[in-house]
Design an enzyme around this catalytic site. Structure first.
Site: not given
Length: 326
Positions: A158, A187, A204
């Site tokens: 990547y 992000n 999460f």
């Protein structure tokens, strides 16, 4: 031809034809949505490796939206005015599953899309990544930093694929005078993230909603900066609309930094339940810190994130709550 017909023909003639590769993915689906709102004809191209038709099902009835199943490692012959090249799995779980294909998607995909842009004289934007900085030795990261990347590690397919794609974009710019735009995405989170993509926000939230223990890799003190998807898409559109001499690369992300543990605790507080934090070894080459310097984006595009983490997380939790209830 009456005046109403002439006005309709003018509108059709002035409607930009925009192609989004990876358009059924998390970011791509939001971009397609925004471009339709802006009055564009949108061609969504995706091979559904990590994207899904569910992300764009609500767009299918729009007469100005078209979906093609296609792998960008093969040439595509269409007529377009602008190209947003987003095609490539972006989460470690997905891009490490078939690392050779991941590299081919970045490199061959860039070659094919640049060739298309050259033939059609289209503007083309490359969705690059903060991963080009690797595990950075400079903090925060600015565009002039060349990075600290392992070329033979498990993330290299990547990281190096995206670095090579940037190289190709700038070589086409220098050699062929192509109008290019390169953005480095930090992000990003929001609705339509894949529930099993292995990224911290979706991990999460899904774990907390299911009542599972929340998995933190390492000590949780490594940092990330989280940008809500609507803010990023605004940055994309501004970058594409910028003057020809604005090529990038330009960082796009939220400069407000959080530790992974802080993120986990925020999600737990928001979701509630009895989940506990569980710590596991840090994966190979996982960066210790990630924070964008967005001075260039502010000064060049007048862009910066507006959505605070708590507000963005509320929308994302709501999306996953509904998704898991289906």
């Amino acid at each position: 031809m009456n005046s109403k017909e002439r006005l309709l023909n003018m509108r059709v003639a002035n409607r930009k034809r925009v192609m989004v590769t990876g358009g059924a993915g998390f970011l791509g689906s939001h971009l397609c949505e925004r471009l339709l709102e802006d009055g564009c004809d949108v061609l969504c191209v995706d091979n559904f490796y990590s994207g899904t038709k569910d992300n764009v099902a609500h767009l299918m009835s729009n007469p100005h939206y078209e979906l093609i199943r296609h792998d960008v490692t093969f040439p595509l012959y269409v007529e377009v005015d602008e190209i947003y090249n987003l095609a490539c799995p972006a989460s470690p779980i997905h891009y490490q599953w078939d690392p050779v294909q991941t590299t081919k998607t970045s490199v061959h995909g860039a070659i094919n899309m640049l060739g298309l842009a050259k033939r059609t004289k289209a503007k083309i934007l490359q969705a690059s990544t903060s991963e080009v900085y690797g595990d950075p030795e400079v903090h925060p990261q600015q565009e002039s930093y060349w990075g600290h990347v392992n070329p033979v590690g498990i993330r290299s397919c990547y990281d190096e694929g995206k670095r090579c794609a940037e190289t190709l974009f700038f070589d086409y710019y220098r050699q062929h005078g192509l109008e290019i735009k390169v953005v480095r995405i930090f992000n990003t989170y929001g609705p339509r993230m894949h529930p099993n993509d292995g990224r911290v926000v979706s991990n999460f939230i899904v774990q907390a909603l299911r009542g599972d223990d929340i998995t933190i890799y390492g000590d949780g003190l490594q940092t990330r900066s989280f940008c809500y998807v609507d803010d990023l898409i605004e940055g994309f559109v501004r970058m594409m609309g910028s003057p020809k001499d604005v090529t990038g690369p330009i960082n796009m992300g939220n400069p407000v930094e959080f530790t992974i543990r802080e993120l986990a605790e925020t999600v737990l507080k928001m979701v509630g339940g009895k989940s506990k934090l569980v710590f596991k070894p840090l994966p190979q080459d996982d960066p210790k810190q990630r924070q964008p310097n967005i001075t260039l984006a502010r000064e060049t595009l007048g862009w910066e994130p507006r959505v605070r983490l708590e507000a963005g997380l509320e929308k994302t939790v709501g999306y996953f709550r509904n998704f898991l209830a289906l």
